[in-house]
Design a protein around this motif. Structure first.
Motif, PDB file in Angstrom:
ATOM      1  N   ASN A  89      -0.799  -1.284   0.637  1.00 15.12           N
ATOM      2  CA  ASN A  89      -0.136  -2.373   1.352  1.00 15.12           C
ATOM      3  C   ASN A  89       1.363  -2.125   1.511  1.00 15.12           C
ATOM      4  O   ASN A  89       1.947  -2.405   2.571  1.00 15.12           O
ATOM      5  CB  ASN A  89      -0.367  -3.699   0.640  1.00 15.12           C
ATOM      6  CG  ASN A  89      -1.832  -4.110   0.648  1.00 15.12           C
ATOM      7  OD1 ASN A  89      -2.580  -3.733   1.548  1.00 15.12           O
ATOM      8  ND2 ASN A  89      -2.253  -4.866  -0.346  1.00 15.12           N
ATOM      9  N   LEU A  90       1.989  -1.588   0.462  1.00 18.57           N
ATOM     10  CA  LEU A  90       3.434  -1.348   0.516  1.00 18.57           C
ATOM     11  C   LEU A  90       3.781  -0.210   1.475  1.00 18.57           C
ATOM     12  O   LEU A  90       4.751  -0.286   2.228  1.00 18.57           O
ATOM     13  CB  LEU A  90       3.954  -1.040  -0.897  1.00 18.57           C
ATOM     14  CG  LEU A  90       3.919  -2.217  -1.879  1.00 18.57           C
ATOM     15  CD1 LEU A  90       4.239  -1.745  -3.290  1.00 18.57           C
ATOM     16  CD2 LEU A  90       4.885  -3.316  -1.464  1.00 18.57           C
ATOM     17  N   LYS A  92       1.956   0.706   3.987  1.00 13.35           N
ATOM     18  CA  LYS A  92       1.673   0.198   5.333  1.00 13.35           C
ATOM     19  C   LYS A  92       2.843  -0.620   5.871  1.00 13.35           C
ATOM     20  O   LYS A  92       3.081  -0.678   7.089  1.00 13.35           O
ATOM     21  CB  LYS A  92       0.401  -0.654   5.294  1.00 13.35           C
ATOM     22  CG  LYS A  92      -0.130  -1.032   6.664  1.00 13.35           C
ATOM     23  CD  LYS A  92      -1.454  -1.766   6.531  1.00 13.35           C
ATOM     24  CE  LYS A  92      -2.022  -2.105   7.898  1.00 13.35           C
ATOM     25  NZ  LYS A  92      -3.329  -2.816   7.780  1.00 13.35           N
ATOM     26  N   ALA A  93       3.602  -1.256   4.960  1.00 15.55           N
ATOM     27  CA  ALA A  93       4.764  -2.057   5.357  1.00 15.55           C
ATOM     28  C   ALA A  93       6.021  -1.194   5.508  1.00 15.55           C
ATOM     29  O   ALA A  93       7.130  -1.730   5.555  1.00 15.55           O
ATOM     30  CB  ALA A  93       4.998  -3.161   4.339  1.00 15.55           C
ATOM     31  N   ASN A  94       5.839   0.146   5.547  1.00 11.95           N
ATOM     32  CA  ASN A  94       6.937   1.108   5.734  1.00 11.95           C
ATOM     33  C   ASN A  94       7.967   1.083   4.597  1.00 11.95           C
ATOM     34  O   ASN A  94       9.147   1.366   4.801  1.00 11.95           O
ATOM     35  CB  ASN A  94       7.658   0.853   7.074  1.00 11.95           C
ATOM     36  CG  ASN A  94       6.748   1.098   8.261  1.00 11.95           C
ATOM     37  OD1 ASN A  94       5.951   2.034   8.246  1.00 11.95           O
ATOM     38  ND2 ASN A  94       6.850   0.252   9.275  1.00 11.95           N
ATOM     39  N   ILE A  95       7.520   0.750   3.393  1.00  9.73           N
ATOM     40  CA  ILE A  95       8.390   0.795   2.207  1.00  9.73           C
ATOM     41  C   ILE A  95       8.331   2.200   1.628  1.00  9.73           C
ATOM     42  O   ILE A  95       7.239   2.752   1.441  1.00  9.73           O
ATOM     43  CB  ILE A  95       7.938  -0.248   1.161  1.00  9.73           C
ATOM     44  CG1 ILE A  95       8.097  -1.658   1.746  1.00  9.73           C
ATOM     45  CG2 ILE A  95       8.717  -0.112  -0.129  1.00  9.73           C
ATOM     46  CD1 ILE A  95       7.567  -2.756   0.867  1.00  9.73           C
ATOM     47  N   ALA A 100       8.215   1.557  -3.485  1.00 14.83           N
ATOM     48  CA  ALA A 100       6.881   0.992  -3.702  1.00 14.83           C
ATOM     49  C   ALA A 100       6.460   1.139  -5.167  1.00 14.83           C
ATOM     50  O   ALA A 100       5.930   0.197  -5.771  1.00 14.83           O
ATOM     51  CB  ALA A 100       5.871   1.683  -2.789  1.00 14.83           C
ATOM     52  N   ASP A 159      -1.293   5.290   3.904  1.00 20.27           N
ATOM     53  CA  ASP A 159      -1.716   3.907   3.682  1.00 20.27           C
ATOM     54  C   ASP A 159      -3.220   3.747   3.889  1.00 20.27           C
ATOM     55  O   ASP A 159      -3.899   3.060   3.107  1.00 20.27           O
ATOM     56  CB  ASP A 159      -0.942   2.967   4.608  1.00 20.27           C
ATOM     57  CG  ASP A 159      -1.113   3.336   6.079  1.00 20.27           C
ATOM     58  OD1 ASP A 159      -1.283   4.535   6.360  1.00 20.27           O
ATOM     59  OD2 ASP A 159      -1.085   2.429   6.926  1.00 20.27           O
ATOM     60  N   SER A 163      -6.022   2.901   0.967  1.00 25.64           N
ATOM     61  CA  SER A 163      -6.951   1.781   1.137  1.00 25.64           C
ATOM     62  C   SER A 163      -8.395   2.243   0.931  1.00 25.64           C
ATOM     63  O   SER A 163      -9.188   1.555   0.274  1.00 25.64           O
ATOM     64  CB  SER A 163      -6.774   1.184   2.532  1.00 25.64           C
ATOM     65  OG  SER A 163      -7.679   0.121   2.732  1.00 25.64           O
TER      66      SER A 163
END
Length: 417
Positions: A89-90, A92-95, A100, A159, A163
């Protein structure tokens, strides 16, 4: 960056402890002081280590406190799965990876896992890839896990890979949970039956036998067998324990030998009771793992090598080794699997169709779902059959004991009449 384990009191006087990243111990003390923490102990700790030793400030060597609980702390697959899901999730959020990992470390409650993640973050911060950092902890992260992360980093789809890894770990945990829950009830019934029979033979029956012996009558055969068994169990229970221990030790040693392990693995696959279930679980694990690896971009030869180690059965491992050699020489994967006779024909047929149509991953996922349902159905039916079987066995033992006791009583009754 060093990781320091600290212990102290907050402004309210409550005891607190935790881990802190800092350039040096002096910087760590300054940070904690700024947060209003009164230190009672601080020490640098190894990121991958087990127990931690803390020396209170100003204290002597004798005042050092050893936290032995760290030596026995473990990291569960559930915790690894949750971490993987969060990482997915992190990312995927471009972190960034380091940020992360920092976020995951801050919310992680398991101290051992926190130190492992801190070590991985430190390596990534120094320029290593995430997969290389994970490879430093092979007890927690399998070869499959590391190779999938490496493939995700190479393809830029980390990402998605993370998953899939979380989904795969969760499905494998679910499968293991189903097997354990299905076997729990029969095992508990068997243990209870053994305890009840042992109690009867060692406590109840000897008292009844004394009455029969005083009467000096000719006892029925079943009663004489019951008396002999009772005397043997009561007088030689230590010998029974020794024999059971030697049997388990001998079987374990034979099973761990080269020839014995192959024979045992073949017996498990061909066993009339559990063979079908064990084979279905192996096929499901094979299809799930291979589909997950190939979908994540791991090369076929590398994927088969990883799947081979996941199966944990030497017979099937040899089949996959042969398939790997044939694929290297230009053959398809379905042909050696079909020639071995160890994989169901429907599985090899679907794999062959998948190879011809270029949809091997989709076919493997279909096989995985199909055999997951088969495993669940077989576990349900097996449990349903084992329960009455255990009850019948227990009823037979109790009936033998009751008849062996009642027959002499009826014989005495007839004599008195």
């Amino acid at each position: 960056m060093p990781v320091f384990e600290w212990k102290g009191l907050d402004k309210a006087g409550k005891a607190r402890k935790g881990l802190l990243d800092a350039e040096s111990e002096r910087v760590a003390k300054a940070k904690l002081k700024a947060d209003g923490v009164f230190l009672t102990g601080i020490a640098e700790t190894k990121s991958s280590g087990g127990g931690a030793i803390r020396k209170p400030e100003g204290g002597s060597l004798l005042s050092m406190e050893v936290d032995f609980s760290k030596y026995f702390q473990t990291v569960s697959q559930q915790e690894v799965m949750v971490m993987t899901r969060l990482m997915s999730n992190l990312v995927k959020a471009n972190i960034p990876i380091v940020d992360a990992l920092t976020a995951i470390i801050e919310q992680e409650e398991n101290e051992k896992f926190k130190r492992v993640l801190s070590d991985i973050r430190e390596r990534v911060n120094e320029g290593s890839s995430l997969s290389d950092g994970l490879a430093e902890h092979p007890k927690l992260f399998s070869a499959m896990y590391i190779n999938m992360v490496r493939a995700g980093e190479t393809s830029g789809a980390l990402d998605i890979v993370m998953s899939r890894l979380a989904d795969f770990t969760e499905s494998q945990m679910g499968l293991r949970s189903k097997v354990k829950s299905a076997m729990t009830y029969p095992v508990l019934m068997a243990v209870f039956a053994v305890l009840v029979v042992a109690l009867l033979f060692t406590v109840v029956i000897p008292k009844i036998v004394t009455i029969f012996q005083d009467l000096k009558i000719t006892l029925p055969l079943s009663t004489r067998i019951l008396i002999w068994l009772s005397e043997f169990v009561s007088g030689y229970w230590w010998l029974l324990g020794l024999m059971m221990g030697l049997t388990v030790w001998g079987f374990t040693r034979w099973k761990n030998s080269k020839k014995g392990s192959i024979t045992w693995d073949r017996f498990k696959l061909n066993s009339p009771l559990f063979g079908s279930l064990i084979r279905s679980i192996a096929v499901s694990r094979f299809a799930t793992t291979l589909a997950t690896l190939m979908t994540s971009g791991v090369p076929l030869l590398t994927s088969i090598e990883i799947v081979k180690n996941v199966l944990n059965n030497q017979i099937l491992q040899k089949v996959l080794e042969k398939a790997r050699e044939d694929i290297r020489e230009g053959e398809s994967i379905a042909k050696p699997l079909q020639a071995s006779g160890e994989f169901p024909s429907i599985v090899t047929h679907m794999i062959a169709i998948g190879e011809r149509t270029g949809q091997l991953e989709e076919m493997l996922e279909h096989v995985s779902r199909q055999y997951d349902r088969q495993v669940e159905d077989k576990l349900t039916s097996m449990t349903a059959l084992m329960e009455p079987a255990m009850i019948l066995i227990m009823a037979g033992v109790v009936l033998f004991i009751v008849l062996s006791i009642l027959l002499p009583i009826m014989q005495i009754n007839q004599s008195l009449r």
